[in-house]
Scaffold this active site. Structure first.
Site, PDB file in Angstrom:
ATOM      1  N   LYS A 177       0.813  -1.204   0.000  1.00  0.00           N
ATOM      2  CA  LYS A 177       0.000   0.000   0.000  1.00  0.00           C
ATOM      3  C   LYS A 177       0.855   1.267   0.000  1.00  0.00           C
ATOM      4  CE  LYS A 177      -4.258  -1.742   0.313  1.00  0.00           C
ATOM      5  NZ  LYS A 177      -5.344  -1.463  -0.643  1.00  0.00           N
ATOM      6  N   SER A 223      -4.297 -12.101   3.837  1.00  0.00           N
ATOM      7  CA  SER A 223      -4.601 -11.871   2.425  1.00  0.00           C
ATOM      8  C   SER A 223      -3.477 -12.388   1.536  1.00  0.00           C
ATOM      9  CB  SER A 223      -4.874 -10.393   2.149  1.00  0.00           C
ATOM     10  OG  SER A 223      -3.767  -9.591   2.493  1.00  0.00           O
TER      11      SER A 223
END
Length: 316
Positions: free
Chosen positions: A45, A274
């Site tokens: 991110k 994830s």
């Protein structure tokens, strides 16, 4: 020796691509994993946060001293907090107790102001995201803050397209083609951005969107509660257009969680839930494609963000 980097934001990206050796069965395609834990906050991110903030600076939407706001499960918040700390922007984050304490503490360590909303028993649900979005609206109105709007902000795609170009170059340097790429969908920006870069490389790459089986919005049209932070928001993200991927698949959450510890102990890949979903999806594709082919996926962050939970079964 290389010269000193003028800003730590210059260390975002250029992460390694590593071949898995011990969890891939005989007769399967090779699996290459992009290790994004090498970014400053340990997360992919960072690419998105830097691209979004610099895009807002270029457009004039973000002026010196203006407050930034976003709702997030943690990794986007940590990355925005890092970038805003370096560039001097105040930051408000709306998040929840459904997400790992490590992520919330990281955001605070970088100086972000947090609003933490209660979840339903620690579950990540579509209604939770609705409530977080409503709180962002109140902060925008009260503080004249800039909402980075990660689910709709196309500037994010530029950060992830760079990841795709890195994958192409690294795979080619190792004599491999990228026959398939798979990744879980949160904002959808990473899958869309990487896919655009891979397809521009001239080799046909099969792009597969992954989601928890308990929140199958892409495959069955409805969301649901789950415990995979960062993906499965219960909405079809606007950045992920239908032409960005070839198919969508669900991954059993329990099977993915069971994979996190073997990834650490047998491959040295220390990552969160994830990421385990991504590798579980890659294993399925590798069995289908067979030897002589390559499947690429992403370990999106570091397992250090999940030590207080039950993911690794470590207890106290």
């Amino acid at each position: 020796m290389p010269s000193a980097i003028s800003s730590i934001t210059g260390t975002v990206g250029d992460t390694p691509l590593v071949r898995l050796c011990r969890v891939v069965p005989q007769g399967a395609a090779q699996i290459l994993v992009k290790l994004e834990s090498g970014n400053p906050t340990g997360s992919y991110k960072d690419r998105m946060a830097l691209a979004i903030i610099e895009g807002a600076e270029r457009s004039g939407a973000l002026r010196p001293g203006r407050r930034v706001v976003e709702f997030t499960g943690g990794s986007t918040g940590s990355s925005l907090a890092f970038v805003c700390a370096v560039k001097g922007y105040p930051l408000s984050i709306v998040t929840s107790d459904a997400f790992s304490p490590e992520k919330l503490r990281t955001m605070r360590a970088f100086g972000a102001d947090l609003t933490v909303l209660p979840s339903e028993g620690g579950q990540i649900t579509p209604s939770l995201f609705d409530r977080m979005r409503e709180e962002v609206g109140r902060i925008v109105e009260r503080e004249d803050a800039l909402w980075t709007d990660q689910f709709n902000n196309a500037d994010a795609l530029a950060g992830y397209e760079r990841m795709g170009r890195e994958i192409l170059d690294q795979a080619a340097a190792g004599g491999a083609t990228v026959d398939a790429f798979c990744a879980g969908v949160g904002t959808g920006g990473m899958l869309a951005g990487v896919a655009a870069a891979l397809r521009s490389g001239g080799h046909p790459t099969r792009v597969v969107a992954l989601e928890p089986a308990t929140s199958p919005i892409l495959t069955r049209g409805h969301g649901g509660p789950h415990r995979v932070e960062g993906i499965g928001t219960g909405m079809i993200p606007p950045l992920l257009t239908s032409d960005a991927y070839d198919e969508a698949r669900t991954v059993d959450e329990d099977r993915a969680r069971d994979l996190a510890l073997p990834l650490a102990r047998h491959e040295g890949v220390f990552a969160g839930t994830s990421s385990a979903v991504n590798v579980a999806g890659a294993l399925e594709l590798a069995r289908e494609l067979g030897p002589g082919r390559s499947v690429v996926t992403v370990a999106v962050d570091t397992g250090l963000k999940y030590l207080s939970g039950d993911l690794f079964g470590l207890g106290e």
